[in-house]
Design a protein around this motif. Structure first.
Motif, PDB file in Angstrom:
ATOM      1  N   GLY A 148       0.807  -1.225   0.000  1.00  0.00           N
ATOM      2  CA  GLY A 148       0.000   0.000   0.000  1.00  0.00           C
ATOM      3  C   GLY A 148       0.834   1.264   0.000  1.00  0.00           C
ATOM      4  N   PHE A 149       2.127   1.145  -0.351  1.00  0.00           N
ATOM      5  CA  PHE A 149       3.010   2.309  -0.296  1.00  0.00           C
ATOM      6  C   PHE A 149       2.578   3.392  -1.275  1.00  0.00           C
ATOM      7  CE2 PHE A 149       6.850   4.504  -1.969  1.00  0.00           C
ATOM      8  CZ  PHE A 149       7.198   5.190  -0.822  1.00  0.00           C
ATOM      9  N   VAL A 150       2.551   4.615  -0.767  1.00  0.00           N
ATOM     10  CA  VAL A 150       2.282   5.802  -1.594  1.00  0.00           C
ATOM     11  C   VAL A 150       3.285   6.884  -1.200  1.00  0.00           C
ATOM     12  CG1 VAL A 150      -0.187   5.423  -2.076  1.00  0.00           C
ATOM     13  CG2 VAL A 150       0.507   6.518   0.069  1.00  0.00           C
ATOM     14  N   PRO A 168      15.793   6.782   4.880  1.00  0.00           N
ATOM     15  CA  PRO A 168      15.752   5.319   4.804  1.00  0.00           C
ATOM     16  C   PRO A 168      14.577   4.729   5.591  1.00  0.00           C
ATOM     17  CG  PRO A 168      17.910   6.115   5.544  1.00  0.00           C
ATOM     18  CD  PRO A 168      16.978   7.275   5.586  1.00  0.00           C
ATOM     19  N   CYS A 169      13.992   3.692   5.024  1.00  0.00           N
ATOM     20  CA  CYS A 169      12.926   2.934   5.708  1.00  0.00           C
ATOM     21  C   CYS A 169      13.467   1.526   5.945  1.00  0.00           C
ATOM     22  CB  CYS A 169      11.671   2.867   4.839  1.00  0.00           C
ATOM     23  SG  CYS A 169      10.479   1.644   5.441  1.00  0.00           S
ATOM     24  N   SER A 170      13.526   1.109   7.207  1.00  0.00           N
ATOM     25  CA  SER A 170      14.096  -0.208   7.516  1.00  0.00           C
ATOM     26  C   SER A 170      13.195  -1.333   7.019  1.00  0.00           C
ATOM     27  CB  SER A 170      14.377  -0.346   9.011  1.00  0.00           C
ATOM     28  OG  SER A 170      13.196  -0.193   9.750  1.00  0.00           O
ATOM     29  N   PHE A 171      11.901  -1.105   6.916  1.00  0.00           N
ATOM     30  CA  PHE A 171      11.026  -2.168   6.406  1.00  0.00           C
ATOM     31  C   PHE A 171      11.387  -2.514   4.962  1.00  0.00           C
ATOM     32  CE2 PHE A 171       7.422  -3.844   4.135  1.00  0.00           C
ATOM     33  CZ  PHE A 171       7.110  -4.934   4.928  1.00  0.00           C
ATOM     34  N   PHE A 172      11.713  -1.497   4.185  1.00  0.00           N
ATOM     35  CA  PHE A 172      12.061  -1.714   2.771  1.00  0.00           C
ATOM     36  C   PHE A 172      13.577  -1.785   2.584  1.00  0.00           C
ATOM     37  CE2 PHE A 172       7.702   0.037   2.214  1.00  0.00           C
ATOM     38  CZ  PHE A 172       7.162  -1.026   1.500  1.00  0.00           C
ATOM     39  N   GLY A 173      14.263  -2.331   3.561  1.00  0.00           N
ATOM     40  CA  GLY A 173      15.697  -2.595   3.445  1.00  0.00           C
ATOM     41  C   GLY A 173      16.556  -1.355   3.324  1.00  0.00           C
ATOM     42  N   SER A 230       2.298   9.259   8.549  1.00  0.00           N
ATOM     43  CA  SER A 230       3.227   9.411   7.418  1.00  0.00           C
ATOM     44  C   SER A 230       4.578   8.842   7.833  1.00  0.00           C
ATOM     45  CB  SER A 230       3.374  10.878   7.012  1.00  0.00           C
ATOM     46  OG  SER A 230       3.966  11.603   8.058  1.00  0.00           O
ATOM     47  N   CYS A 231       5.417   8.636   6.837  1.00  0.00           N
ATOM     48  CA  CYS A 231       6.732   8.036   7.091  1.00  0.00           C
ATOM     49  C   CYS A 231       7.513   8.817   8.158  1.00  0.00           C
ATOM     50  CB  CYS A 231       7.537   7.951   5.805  1.00  0.00           C
ATOM     51  SG  CYS A 231       6.815   6.827   4.589  1.00  0.00           S
ATOM     52  N   SER A 232       7.424  10.136   8.138  1.00  0.00           N
ATOM     53  CA  SER A 232       8.203  10.929   9.105  1.00  0.00           C
ATOM     54  C   SER A 232       7.769  10.660  10.543  1.00  0.00           C
ATOM     55  CB  SER A 232       8.081  12.418   8.804  1.00  0.00           C
ATOM     56  OG  SER A 232       6.748  12.844   8.989  1.00  0.00           O
ATOM     57  N   LYS A 233       6.581  10.072  10.721  1.00  0.00           N
ATOM     58  CA  LYS A 233       6.075   9.778  12.064  1.00  0.00           C
ATOM     59  C   LYS A 233       6.146   8.285  12.372  1.00  0.00           C
ATOM     60  CE  LYS A 233       2.927  13.665  11.743  1.00  0.00           C
ATOM     61  NZ  LYS A 233       1.539  14.058  11.469  1.00  0.00           N
ATOM     62  N   CYS A 234       6.851   7.543  11.521  1.00  0.00           N
ATOM     63  CA  CYS A 234       6.920   6.082  11.644  1.00  0.00           C
ATOM     64  C   CYS A 234       8.245   5.672  12.291  1.00  0.00           C
ATOM     65  CB  CYS A 234       6.795   5.469  10.247  1.00  0.00           C
ATOM     66  SG  CYS A 234       6.931   3.666  10.215  1.00  0.00           S
ATOM     67  N   GLN A 235       8.187   4.671  13.156  1.00  0.00           N
ATOM     68  CA  GLN A 235       9.393   4.154  13.822  1.00  0.00           C
ATOM     69  C   GLN A 235      10.417   3.617  12.831  1.00  0.00           C
ATOM     70  OE1 GLN A 235       8.489   1.020  16.600  1.00  0.00           O
ATOM     71  NE2 GLN A 235       6.846   2.175  17.572  1.00  0.00           N
ATOM     72  N   LEU A 236       9.966   3.187  11.674  1.00  0.00           N
ATOM     73  CA  LEU A 236      10.851   2.517  10.716  1.00  0.00           C
ATOM     74  C   LEU A 236      11.560   3.502   9.788  1.00  0.00           C
ATOM     75  CD1 LEU A 236       8.452  -0.443   9.947  1.00  0.00           C
ATOM     76  CD2 LEU A 236      10.257  -0.311  11.654  1.00  0.00           C
ATOM     77  N   TYR A 237      11.256   4.778   9.940  1.00  0.00           N
ATOM     78  CA  TYR A 237      11.858   5.836   9.119  1.00  0.00           C
ATOM     79  C   TYR A 237      13.005   6.453   9.890  1.00  0.00           C
ATOM     80  CZ  TYR A 237      12.073  10.248   6.471  1.00  0.00           C
ATOM     81  OH  TYR A 237      12.471  11.324   5.720  1.00  0.00           O
ATOM     82  N   SER A 238      14.161   6.625   9.246  1.00  0.00           N
ATOM     83  CA  SER A 238      15.306   7.210   9.949  1.00  0.00           C
ATOM     84  C   SER A 238      15.875   8.432   9.246  1.00  0.00           C
ATOM     85  CB  SER A 238      16.399   6.151  10.165  1.00  0.00           C
ATOM     86  OG  SER A 238      16.790   5.574   8.941  1.00  0.00           O
ATOM     87  N   TRP A 267       3.591   6.766   2.995  1.00  0.00           N
ATOM     88  CA  TRP A 267       2.861   5.892   3.935  1.00  0.00           C
ATOM     89  C   TRP A 267       2.812   4.481   3.349  1.00  0.00           C
ATOM     90  CZ3 TRP A 267      -1.428   2.678   3.762  1.00  0.00           C
ATOM     91  CH2 TRP A 267      -1.933   2.245   4.998  1.00  0.00           C
ATOM     92  N   CYS A 268       2.732   3.500   4.224  1.00  0.00           N
ATOM     93  CA  CYS A 268       2.416   2.127   3.810  1.00  0.00           C
ATOM     94  C   CYS A 268       1.727   1.427   4.968  1.00  0.00           C
ATOM     95  CB  CYS A 268       3.666   1.366   3.342  1.00  0.00           C
ATOM     96  SG  CYS A 268       4.598   0.589   4.666  1.00  0.00           S
ATOM     97  N   ARG A 269       1.223   0.238   4.690  1.00  0.00           N
ATOM     98  CA  ARG A 269       0.445  -0.487   5.703  1.00  0.00           C
ATOM     99  C   ARG A 269       1.253  -0.912   6.919  1.00  0.00           C
ATOM    100  NH1 ARG A 269      -1.603  -5.946   3.163  1.00  0.00           N
ATOM    101  NH2 ARG A 269      -2.579  -6.007   5.195  1.00  0.00           N
ATOM    102  N   ASN A 270       2.568  -0.802   6.865  1.00  0.00           N
ATOM    103  CA  ASN A 270       3.429  -1.194   7.980  1.00  0.00           C
ATOM    104  C   ASN A 270       3.719  -0.027   8.920  1.00  0.00           C
ATOM    105  OD1 ASN A 270       3.953  -3.965   7.013  1.00  0.00           O
ATOM    106  ND2 ASN A 270       4.702  -2.798   5.262  1.00  0.00           N
ATOM    107  N   PHE A 271       2.999   1.055   8.739  1.00  0.00           N
ATOM    108  CA  PHE A 271       3.205   2.240   9.581  1.00  0.00           C
ATOM    109  C   PHE A 271       3.153   1.856  11.061  1.00  0.00           C
ATOM    110  CE2 PHE A 271       1.393   5.633  12.182  1.00  0.00           C
ATOM    111  CZ  PHE A 271       2.298   6.652  11.952  1.00  0.00           C
ATOM    112  N   LYS A 272       4.183   2.276  11.779  1.00  0.00           N
ATOM    113  CA  LYS A 272       4.249   2.062  13.251  1.00  0.00           C
ATOM    114  C   LYS A 272       4.540   3.420  13.871  1.00  0.00           C
ATOM    115  CE  LYS A 272       4.938  -2.672  13.259  1.00  0.00           C
ATOM    116  NZ  LYS A 272       4.054  -2.870  12.131  1.00  0.00           N
TER     117      LYS A 272
HETATM  118  S1  SF4 Z   1       7.196   1.301   7.098  1.00  0.00           S
HETATM  119 FE1  SF4 Z   1       5.824   2.318   5.653  1.00  0.00          FE
HETATM  120  S2  SF4 Z   1       5.064   4.106   6.800  1.00  0.00           S
HETATM  121 FE2  SF4 Z   1       6.897   3.368   7.871  1.00  0.00          FE
HETATM  122  S3  SF4 Z   1       8.588   4.568   6.990  1.00  0.00           S
HETATM  123 FE3  SF4 Z   1       8.446   2.666   5.816  1.00  0.00          FE
HETATM  124  S4  SF4 Z   1       7.153   3.188   4.068  1.00  0.00           S
HETATM  125 FE4  SF4 Z   1       6.845   4.774   5.597  1.00  0.00          FE
END
Ligand code: SF4
Length: 108
Positions: free
Chosen positions: A46-48, A84-89, A67-75, A98-103
């Protein structure tokens, strides 16, 4: 004055040669490329690029303030166009994405 035996001399040459062989392996990691919105796996997640374009019917847990800037996986650092997004390597995503893995990040 210390004397170097033939065995010590050969050992030192071997250590030096090993270091030269390994040098290219330990070079700094290159930055990852940006994650394209049309990447098949990203689309499945669901990434946009803009959270306002998320499919809320398909992802009912999405909220416009996520949004990504508010996500734990965004650095990415504040003000960066991509981070960088750790979910997407470690691939780069925009802070507005944003994507469905937002934390959500923990409150500071
Ligand atoms: S997991 Fe999804 S919402 Fe979080 S930073 Fe990565 S792309 Fe953005």
């Amino acid at each position: 004055m210390s004397q170097c035996t033939r065995r010590q001399f050969i050992g030192q040459i071997m250590v030096g040669a090993s270091a030269l062989t390994l040098a290219p392996i330990v070079k700094a990691e290159e930055p990852k490329p940006a994650l394209p919105a049309d990447d098949a796996y990203a689309k499945a997640m669901g990434f946009v690029l803009d959270t306002n374009n998320a499919d809320s019917a398909k992802f009912p847990k999405h909220a416009p303030d996520q949004s990504c800037s508010k996500c734990q996986l965004y650095s990415g650092a504040e003000g960066d166009d991509l981070g960088p997004c750790s979910f997407f390597g470690g691939r780069l995503v925009p802070p507005t994405g944003w994507c469905r893995n937002f934390k959500p990040k923990s409150p500071a």
